[in-house]
Design a protein around this motif. Structure first.
Motif, mmCIF file in Angstrom:
data_model
loop_
_atom_site.group_PDB
_atom_site.id
_atom_site.type_symbol
_atom_site.label_atom_id
_atom_site.label_comp_id
_atom_site.label_asym_id
_atom_site.label_seq_id
_atom_site.Cartn_x
_atom_site.Cartn_y
_atom_site.Cartn_z
ATOM 1 N N ALA A 1 -0.911 -6.434 -11.685
ATOM 2 C CA ALA A 1 -0.910 -5.619 -10.276
ATOM 3 C C ALA A 1 -0.065 -4.253 -10.272
ATOM 4 O O ALA A 1 0.828 -4.081 -9.475
ATOM 5 N N ARG B 1 -3.768 1.078 -6.824
ATOM 6 C CA ARG B 1 -3.648 -0.146 -5.927
ATOM 7 C C ARG B 1 -3.580 0.326 -4.717
ATOM 8 O O ARG B 1 -2.946 1.155 -4.208
ATOM 9 N N LYS C 1 2.935 -3.833 -3.622
ATOM 10 C CA LYS C 1 2.931 -5.345 -3.810
ATOM 11 C C LYS C 1 4.022 -5.812 -3.134
ATOM 12 O O LYS C 1 5.193 -5.540 -3.137
ATOM 13 N N ASN C 2 3.561 -7.231 -2.726
ATOM 14 C CA ASN C 2 4.336 -7.874 -1.760
ATOM 15 C C ASN C 2 5.688 -8.497 -2.454
ATOM 16 O O ASN C 2 5.225 -9.297 -3.457
ATOM 17 N N VAL D 1 6.004 -11.019 -5.948
ATOM 18 C CA VAL D 1 6.361 -10.504 -7.414
ATOM 19 C C VAL D 1 7.411 -11.777 -7.727
ATOM 20 O O VAL D 1 7.377 -12.127 -8.825
#
Ligand code: SAM
Length: 227
Positions: A126, A200, A204-205, A209
């Motif tokens: 990601a 993206r 990114k949460n 991660v």
């Protein structure tokens, strides 16, 4: 210049434009693109992955620091790491990248690997940006001697619609471009190499991660160069 050099230059121009700090090249082969990118001052982490360890090692020495790098240390630190493994497998070493490049890689993947590829790259790694290049099969009639595929190791070659349909299923916006313009009169076949540039959609949460950090290692580290 030949098309493969244009592809490397395309990535280098993109790096100069977006200034990513961490860049990974999947299917890095003899590390030519990584070697070109090591001169981009914005980059602090470079990683390469390939399933053929011997090909990766052939010209790997180019990634090592030169005497001048020790005599005149630069302000930035740079780490170049090569990994032996497959893009069908997840490894936490590929987390947290700003840019992941896959140049002429996907058409070499068998059906089972190709099926896992999007979940590994878009779902797990990601990165903020992914660039994928692959042959445009619509251009093939213009290439002398190409009957089925451009290379005997290609498992498939997609036309633009096939590539674009496969590219719109992830949490990424995608723009299509390419390299190698057709001759006058054949403009409608599109570029020789088709390129998808994926950005993206959501940050990114953090929880995701962290849980992914616990994924076990699947790649083998082949070399680490520290600048
Ligand atoms: N990216 C390089 C370039 O543009 O010159 C090399 C492209 S070469 C045509 C494809 C590369 O993908 C080969 O080096 C091959 O070993 C690698 N490859 C094939 N399947 C792979 C896989 N499952 N995981 C990682 N690399 C793979």
């Amino acid at each position: 210049p030949p098309l493969y050099k244009q592809r490397y230059q395309f990535i280098k121009d993109l790096v100069i434009k977006y200034k990513p700090k961490k860049v990974a090249d999947l299917g890095c082969a003899d590390c030519t693109l990584l070697w070109m990118l090591k001169f981009c001052k914005c980059i602090e982490v470079l990683a390469g992955l390939d399933i053929r360890e011997n090909v990766m090692k052939e010209r790997m020495h180019r990634l090592s620091p030169l005497p001048a790098d020790y005599l005149q240390p630069s302000e930035r630190s740079l780490t170049v790491t090569l990994h032996h493994g497959s893009v069908a497998h997840k490894d936490p070493c590929m987390l947290g990248f700003d840019l992941v490049t896959c140049i002429e890689l996907i058409e070499h993947l068998g059906a089972a690997e190709l099926e896992k590829f999007p979940e590994v790259v878009f779902g797990f790694m990601a990165p903020a940006m992914v660039v994928i290049s692959t042959p445009n099969s619509e251009f093939n009639p213009l290439l002398p001697g190409v009957t089925l595929f451009r290379h005997s190791d290609h498992k498939f070659e997609w036309d633009r619609a096939q590539f674009q349909n496969a590219s719109t299923r992830y949490d990424y916006t995608v723009e299509f471009t390419g390299l190698g313009t057709p001759p006058p009169g054949s403009e409608d076949v599109g570029f020789c190499t088709q390129i998808g540039m994926f950005v993206r959609k959501y940050p990114k949460n953090g929880e995701a991660v962290n849980s992914e950090k616990h994924t076990e290692h699947a790649y083998k580290t082949v070399s680490i160069s520290l600048y």
